[in-house]
Design a protein around this motif. Structure first.
Motif, PDB file in Angstrom:
ATOM      1  N   LYS A 196      -6.894 -16.194   3.517  1.00 34.99           N
ATOM      2  CA  LYS A 196      -5.509 -16.091   3.044  1.00 34.99           C
ATOM      3  C   LYS A 196      -4.535 -15.845   4.198  1.00 34.99           C
ATOM      4  O   LYS A 196      -3.321 -15.754   3.973  1.00 34.99           O
ATOM      5  N   GLU A 197      -5.076 -15.699   5.411  1.00 40.29           N
ATOM      6  CA  GLU A 197      -4.281 -15.438   6.623  1.00 40.29           C
ATOM      7  C   GLU A 197      -3.502 -14.136   6.522  1.00 40.29           C
ATOM      8  O   GLU A 197      -2.384 -14.008   7.040  1.00 40.29           O
ATOM      9  N   LEU A 198      -4.119 -13.154   5.885  1.00 42.70           N
ATOM     10  CA  LEU A 198      -3.485 -11.855   5.737  1.00 42.70           C
ATOM     11  C   LEU A 198      -3.641 -11.061   7.035  1.00 42.70           C
ATOM     12  O   LEU A 198      -4.729 -10.987   7.610  1.00 42.70           O
ATOM     13  N   GLY A 199      -2.550 -10.475   7.469  1.00 40.98           N
ATOM     14  CA  GLY A 199      -2.567  -9.713   8.714  1.00 40.98           C
ATOM     15  C   GLY A 199      -2.350 -10.567   9.944  1.00 40.98           C
ATOM     16  O   GLY A 199      -2.182 -10.038  11.048  1.00 40.98           O
ATOM     17  N   THR A 200      -2.381 -11.899   9.784  1.00 44.27           N
ATOM     18  CA  THR A 200      -2.101 -12.809  10.907  1.00 44.27           C
ATOM     19  C   THR A 200      -0.794 -13.548  10.639  1.00 44.27           C
ATOM     20  O   THR A 200       0.212 -13.292  11.263  1.00 44.27           O
ATOM     21  N   LYS A 201      -0.807 -14.431   9.649  1.00 44.21           N
ATOM     22  CA  LYS A 201       0.410 -15.159   9.288  1.00 44.21           C
ATOM     23  C   LYS A 201       1.278 -14.362   8.317  1.00 44.21           C
ATOM     24  O   LYS A 201       2.510 -14.434   8.361  1.00 44.21           O
ATOM     25  N   TYR A 202       0.632 -13.588   7.437  1.00 46.21           N
ATOM     26  CA  TYR A 202       1.367 -12.884   6.391  1.00 46.21           C
ATOM     27  C   TYR A 202       1.155 -11.373   6.471  1.00 46.21           C
ATOM     28  O   TYR A 202       0.050 -10.904   6.774  1.00 46.21           O
ATOM     29  N   LYS A 203       2.224 -10.629   6.188  1.00 42.67           N
ATOM     30  CA  LYS A 203       2.134  -9.171   6.111  1.00 42.67           C
ATOM     31  C   LYS A 203       1.571  -8.781   4.746  1.00 42.67           C
ATOM     32  O   LYS A 203       1.969  -9.350   3.731  1.00 42.67           O
ATOM     33  N   TYR A 204       0.694  -7.799   4.744  1.00 43.18           N
ATOM     34  CA  TYR A 204       0.093  -7.391   3.481  1.00 43.18           C
ATOM     35  C   TYR A 204      -0.307  -5.921   3.537  1.00 43.18           C
ATOM     36  O   TYR A 204      -0.336  -5.303   4.609  1.00 43.18           O
ATOM     37  N   THR A 205      -0.630  -5.372   2.391  1.00 48.10           N
ATOM     38  CA  THR A 205      -1.181  -4.034   2.312  1.00 48.10           C
ATOM     39  C   THR A 205      -2.017  -3.946   1.049  1.00 48.10           C
ATOM     40  O   THR A 205      -2.009  -4.843   0.204  1.00 48.10           O
ATOM     41  N   PHE A 206      -2.747  -2.848   0.913  1.00 47.05           N
ATOM     42  CA  PHE A 206      -3.585  -2.629  -0.267  1.00 47.05           C
ATOM     43  C   PHE A 206      -2.891  -1.683  -1.236  1.00 47.05           C
ATOM     44  O   PHE A 206      -2.044  -0.867  -0.848  1.00 47.05           O
ATOM     45  N   LEU A 207      -3.265  -1.786  -2.493  1.00 49.20           N
ATOM     46  CA  LEU A 207      -2.721  -0.919  -3.543  1.00 49.20           C
ATOM     47  C   LEU A 207      -3.861  -0.495  -4.450  1.00 49.20           C
ATOM     48  O   LEU A 207      -4.706  -1.316  -4.836  1.00 49.20           O
ATOM     49  N   THR A 208      -3.902   0.788  -4.796  1.00 50.08           N
ATOM     50  CA  THR A 208      -4.960   1.329  -5.646  1.00 50.08           C
ATOM     51  C   THR A 208      -4.367   2.206  -6.740  1.00 50.08           C
ATOM     52  O   THR A 208      -3.217   2.636  -6.655  1.00 50.08           O
ATOM     53  N   ASP A 209      -5.167   2.475  -7.741  1.00 48.09           N
ATOM     54  CA  ASP A 209      -4.772   3.373  -8.825  1.00 48.09           C
ATOM     55  C   ASP A 209      -5.340   4.754  -8.533  1.00 48.09           C
ATOM     56  O   ASP A 209      -6.393   5.133  -9.044  1.00 48.09           O
ATOM     57  N   GLY A 210      -4.675   5.489  -7.659  1.00 51.11           N
ATOM     58  CA  GLY A 210      -5.151   6.801  -7.251  1.00 51.11           C
ATOM     59  C   GLY A 210      -5.716   6.777  -5.845  1.00 51.11           C
ATOM     60  O   GLY A 210      -5.646   5.776  -5.135  1.00 51.11           O
ATOM     61  N   SER A 211      -6.316   7.908  -5.433  1.00 55.00           N
ATOM     62  CA  SER A 211      -6.828   8.071  -4.068  1.00 55.00           C
ATOM     63  C   SER A 211      -8.316   7.782  -3.945  1.00 55.00           C
ATOM     64  O   SER A 211      -8.831   7.629  -2.834  1.00 55.00           O
ATOM     65  N   TRP A 212      -9.024   7.696  -5.068  1.00 52.04           N
ATOM     66  CA  TRP A 212     -10.479   7.650  -5.033  1.00 52.04           C
ATOM     67  C   TRP A 212     -11.041   6.371  -4.453  1.00 52.04           C
ATOM     68  O   TRP A 212     -12.071   6.390  -3.784  1.00 52.04           O
ATOM     69  N   ASP A 213     -10.421   5.235  -4.712  1.00 50.36           N
ATOM     70  CA  ASP A 213     -11.015   3.962  -4.294  1.00 50.36           C
ATOM     71  C   ASP A 213     -11.258   3.901  -2.796  1.00 50.36           C
ATOM     72  O   ASP A 213     -12.358   3.545  -2.358  1.00 50.36           O
ATOM     73  N   MET A 214     -10.240   4.243  -2.020  1.00 56.36           N
ATOM     74  CA  MET A 214     -10.389   4.220  -0.563  1.00 56.36           C
ATOM     75  C   MET A 214     -10.914   5.563  -0.040  1.00 56.36           C
ATOM     76  O   MET A 214     -11.838   5.602   0.779  1.00 56.36           O
TER      77      MET A 214
END
Length: 328
Positions: A196-214
């Motif tokens: 998807k060229e994320l972090g190279t061509k396109y700016k992106y970030t992650f989203l979670t429902d709470g703190s537990w996932d990461m």
């Protein structure tokens, strides 16, 4: 609700720019009022609009939203916030003489909601292993879900799923027995992000429902699999915090089902299916973006624990995903 109508003022004319000899060599963009600079007259106009909105009842709010072709679903607080965000955006755009300019920090948001091994009563030292790795990709410019990724993962420490876990998640023993280990699944997840060229061509970030996932599941799993925690997952948006702060609601109203209901939506799919959960979380994120929320990164992993990211922190996209590396 004629008595409650809010009239948008015409765009504020931009005064003629006066450049110094140094400034003439640089092309400058018209700037909107800086955050925290409430001396600009536009904020008085916003305050007047907010006062009118505060005096509206739910029916009046819905009528006004309909007039402006905004979503009319949601509880009173959601409708009120939606209208306030709409007028604030309009006023600031006019003040800056901008054409459709919005504060878009990212091109994509990647929603993650892991499912992990569990018991009905987890002992304190229980090690949760990821058994479903889903991702749902939101295009910030179109405000649509554009793609998704899902793979099941074979647990190693607790290879036999509990009856409670199977019933809760809908993930069967056969599904995980036929799956590959976390290291292999993470490799393919990284490849998907890279495509998807994320972090190279396109700016992106992650989203979670709470703190537990990461902060819990991914961190624990990387240790169990002797993998270095991925740099691209060290910061994320905790949508519960974003939702609570944006709509000014108590913590008790930030559970997934409650957030959906407050926005006038129903859960779509099977609860505790990681992919379905991710899609529903993405629906909430899209609604918040439409209502004017900027969804900034608000949590990070620090010394193995989730920590809050101050609002004053610089806005950064996640780094380009790299192939997972084994711990030394």
């Amino acid at each position: 609700v004629a008595s409650q109508s809010i009239v948008l003022l015409p765009p504020v004319k931009k005064p003629t720019d006066i450049f110094t000899s140094c400034e003439k060599n640089e092309q400058q963009k018209p700037s909107s009022p800086k955050q925290g600079d409430f001396s600009d007259p536009v904020y008085k106009e916003i305050a007047v609009a907010n006062g009118t909105i505060n005096r509206m009842n739910r029916d009046e709010l819905r009528v006004k939203c309909a007039e402006l072709k905004l979503d009319t679903r949601g509880v009173k607080d959601v409708l009120r916030k939606r209208l306030k965000s709409y007028y604030k955006k309009q006023k600031l755009m006019h003040s800056a003489a901008a054409n459709g300019n919005t504060d878009t920090y990212f091109d994509y948001i990647c929603v993650v909601d892991f499912e992990a091994t569990c018991e009905e009563n987890n002992p304190p030292d229980y090690l949760h292993e990821i058994i479903e790795f889903p991702m749902v990709l939101i295009d910030i410019h179109t405000l649509e879900i554009v793609d998704s990724f899902q793979e099941y993962v074979k647990p190693v420490v607790n290879p036999q799923l509990s009856e409670f876990c199977v019933k809760l998640t809908g993930i069967t023993q056969k599904m995980v027995d036929e799956a590959e280990t976390f290291h292999q699944v993470l490799k393919r997840a990284v490849s998907w992000l890279q495509e998807k060229e994320l972090g190279t061509k396109y700016k992106y970030t992650f989203l979670t429902d709470g703190s537990w996932d990461m902060g819990k599941f991914l961190h624990t799993q990387c240790k169990l699999s002797s993998i270095r925690y991925p740099q691209f997952a060290r910061k994320w948006i905790n949508i519960r915090k974003s939702y609570r702060n944006f709509y000014k609601v108590p913590r008790t109203q930030t559970k997934l089902i409650c957030m959906l209901e407050n926005l006038g939506m129903q859960y779509d799919g099977r609860p505790h299916c990681g992919l379905d959960d991710s899609r529903n979380i993405a629906r909430i994120a899209i609604h918040m973006l439409k209502d004017g929320s900027q969804l900034r990164v608000n949590e990070c992993l620090h010394s193995g624990e989730p920590r809050s990211v101050p609002i004053s922190a610089p806005i950064e996209g996640a780094p380009a995903p790299q192939t997972p590396k084994k711990r030394d």
